[in-house]
Scaffold this motif. Sequence first.
Motif, PDB file in Angstrom:
ATOM      1  N   HIS A  30      -5.703   3.758 -11.546  1.00 19.14           N
ATOM      2  CA  HIS A  30      -5.363   4.940 -10.755  1.00 19.14           C
ATOM      3  C   HIS A  30      -3.836   4.979 -10.705  1.00 19.14           C
ATOM      4  CE1 HIS A  30      -4.172   2.320  -7.473  1.00 19.14           C
ATOM      5  NE2 HIS A  30      -5.305   1.678  -7.645  1.00 19.14           N
TER       6      HIS A  30
ATOM      7  N   ASP B 113       0.839  -1.195   0.000  1.00 20.62           N
ATOM      8  CA  ASP B 113       0.000   0.000   0.000  1.00 20.62           C
ATOM      9  C   ASP B 113       0.876   1.249   0.000  1.00 20.62           C
ATOM     10  OD1 ASP B 113      -2.441  -1.388   0.136  1.00 20.62           O
ATOM     11  OD2 ASP B 113      -2.279  -1.579   2.304  1.00 20.62           O
TER      12      ASP B 113
ATOM     13  N   HIS C 164       0.652   1.905  -3.941  1.00 19.97           N
ATOM     14  CA  HIS C 164      -0.381   2.900  -4.175  1.00 19.97           C
ATOM     15  C   HIS C 164       0.126   4.295  -3.824  1.00 19.97           C
ATOM     16  CE1 HIS C 164      -3.132  -0.348  -4.821  1.00 19.97           C
ATOM     17  NE2 HIS C 164      -3.106  -0.763  -3.571  1.00 19.97           N
TER      18      HIS C 164
ATOM     19  N   GLU D 150      -8.069   6.033   1.021  1.00 22.54           N
ATOM     20  CA  GLU D 150      -9.533   5.926   1.104  1.00 22.54           C
ATOM     21  C   GLU D 150     -10.197   6.595  -0.095  1.00 22.54           C
ATOM     22  OE1 GLU D 150     -10.274   7.746   4.847  1.00 22.54           O
ATOM     23  OE2 GLU D 150      -9.958   5.898   6.002  1.00 22.54           O
ATOM     24  N   GLU D 151      -9.643   7.748  -0.502  1.00 23.99           N
ATOM     25  CA  GLU D 151     -10.197   8.493  -1.640  1.00 23.99           C
ATOM     26  C   GLU D 151     -10.133   7.685  -2.931  1.00 23.99           C
ATOM     27  OE1 GLU D 151      -7.963  12.063  -1.832  1.00 23.99           O
ATOM     28  OE2 GLU D 151      -8.799  12.901   0.016  1.00 23.99           O
ATOM     29  N   ILE D 152      -9.022   6.982  -3.140  1.00 27.82           N
ATOM     30  CA  ILE D 152      -8.878   6.221  -4.382  1.00 27.82           C
ATOM     31  C   ILE D 152      -9.448   4.811  -4.238  1.00 27.82           C
ATOM     32  CG2 ILE D 152      -6.867   7.561  -5.107  1.00 27.82           C
ATOM     33  CD1 ILE D 152      -5.115   5.153  -4.369  1.00 27.82           C
ATOM     34  N   GLY D 153      -9.991   4.511  -3.040  1.00 28.76           N
ATOM     35  CA  GLY D 153     -10.629   3.216  -2.819  1.00 28.76           C
ATOM     36  C   GLY D 153      -9.649   2.082  -2.766  1.00 28.76           C
ATOM     37  N   GLU D 154      -8.425   2.362  -2.272  1.00 25.99           N
ATOM     38  CA  GLU D 154      -7.399   1.323  -2.278  1.00 25.99           C
ATOM     39  C   GLU D 154      -6.810   1.069  -0.902  1.00 25.99           C
ATOM     40  OE1 GLU D 154      -6.689  -0.715  -4.419  1.00 25.99           O
ATOM     41  OE2 GLU D 154      -7.611   0.092  -6.215  1.00 25.99           O
TER      42      GLU D 154
ATOM     43  N   ARG E 169      -5.995   8.964   4.235  1.00 26.01           N
ATOM     44  CA  ARG E 169      -7.130   9.609   3.564  1.00 26.01           C
ATOM     45  C   ARG E 169      -7.028   9.462   2.052  1.00 26.01           C
ATOM     46  NH1 ARG E 169      -6.486  13.487   7.805  1.00 26.01           N
ATOM     47  NH2 ARG E 169      -5.173  14.797   6.483  1.00 26.01           N
TER      48      ARG E 169
ATOM     49  N   ARG F 286      -6.626  -1.603   0.321  1.00 21.93           N
ATOM     50  CA  ARG F 286      -6.501  -3.059   0.206  1.00 21.93           C
ATOM     51  C   ARG F 286      -5.054  -3.378   0.506  1.00 21.93           C
ATOM     52  NH1 ARG F 286      -8.202  -4.563  -5.635  1.00 21.93           N
ATOM     53  NH2 ARG F 286      -6.688  -2.945  -6.069  1.00 21.93           N
TER      54      ARG F 286
END
Length: 407
Positions: A178, A90, A194, A390-394, A387, A396
């Motif tokens: 992304h 991440d 990420h 969370e914004e990019i939905g990653e 944050r 994970r």
Amino acid sequence: MAGELIMYGTAWCSDCKRAKRFLGEQQVEYRFVDVEQDAAGRALVESHSAGKTIIPTIVFADGSVLVEPSNAELARKLGLPTEAKHPFYDLVVVGGGPAGLTAAFYAAREGIATLVLERSSLGGQAALTERLDNYPGFPDGLTGADFGKRLVEQSERFGVEMVSAAQVTTIAGEERGHPCHVVRTSEGAEYRAHAVLLTPGTSYRRLGAKGEAELIGAGIHYCATCDGPFYKGKELVVIGGGSSAAEEGAFLTQFASKVTLLVRGDKLTASKIYHDKVMNHPKMEVRFNTEVREFRGTRSLEGLIVESGGRQETLRPAAVFVFIGLRPNTKFLDGIVDLTKEGFIDAPDLRTSVKGIFAAGDARAGSTKQVASAVGEGAAAALQIRRYLEEIGEVRHVETELMETSE
């Protein structure tokens, strides 16, 4: 002596200087043997190199030998990790000092898979400082080594993966729905993430005087804790008038018979505690309005020419330690993110010019170059990165990425 680490080399050998610095940064005790002065040492070196004098030759406590090893080879021999476990994280943190490690364990405790890549020793420059007297919560102060050790242990507790001797050479972009960042090291390793946090820190600035570059490690040094012990009972010179020069100069008095501080201006700019320590120390002398014009010597320092009041003279200390400020370790970032003309990372809100790449600590333009603020910036950067993920939905983690890349 049996069971000790011994490095065989010369004062002028550039690879010996590199190996000395690496061992010093890792706080590894060793004995140095100059093969130009020690016939038995030279014979040992030749016995391991088919009659050639290849240096450094390093003999370890277990009797094993490495000839002209790279930092990565030294790291492997010392049991330090040199490669990460996974290809995707991440977050990759470039730099393992106070800012980087704080951000790393803040992120990891939130479940963000985090990798720290450090080019030298975990804990950063702070871990090489003799003592920290202004860190909150430690009224009696603490040693830099202890502070660095605590940071590493705390990061390990939260599951941060850390790799030493990993010199990052470039960071590239890659689209996977992304922005994704590819971090490459000099050893050929490649990691995707990420988000990336840049905390490469700073190094001591060089004086730039004639002869300096040729004598680095051969009488000219920038780390008192690394090289001070080699000059027991000798007279030393420290160049600089700030807190670092005053602090490191006072530290050197435990080895040296005398330490002379050369200050370009007419006063010390060090904080009061260090100012008073220097001015009242029986083994220290301060010379104001003094500038270094030249270092002299072929294979080792033989003297330095200084000028004061229009008059030049030659000083002949055993060694010189230079503490005149810091330069950012950002050369590898040129053309990747925006830098100031001085080379600091332009990230006023901890976000760089590239989406998903953040910066914190001493290498960031506008930072205060204090350990406490570096820790604060690391924590703030970790919260911003959370944050962002969370914004990019990653948000994970590495297990998911590994499953995807194996399909």
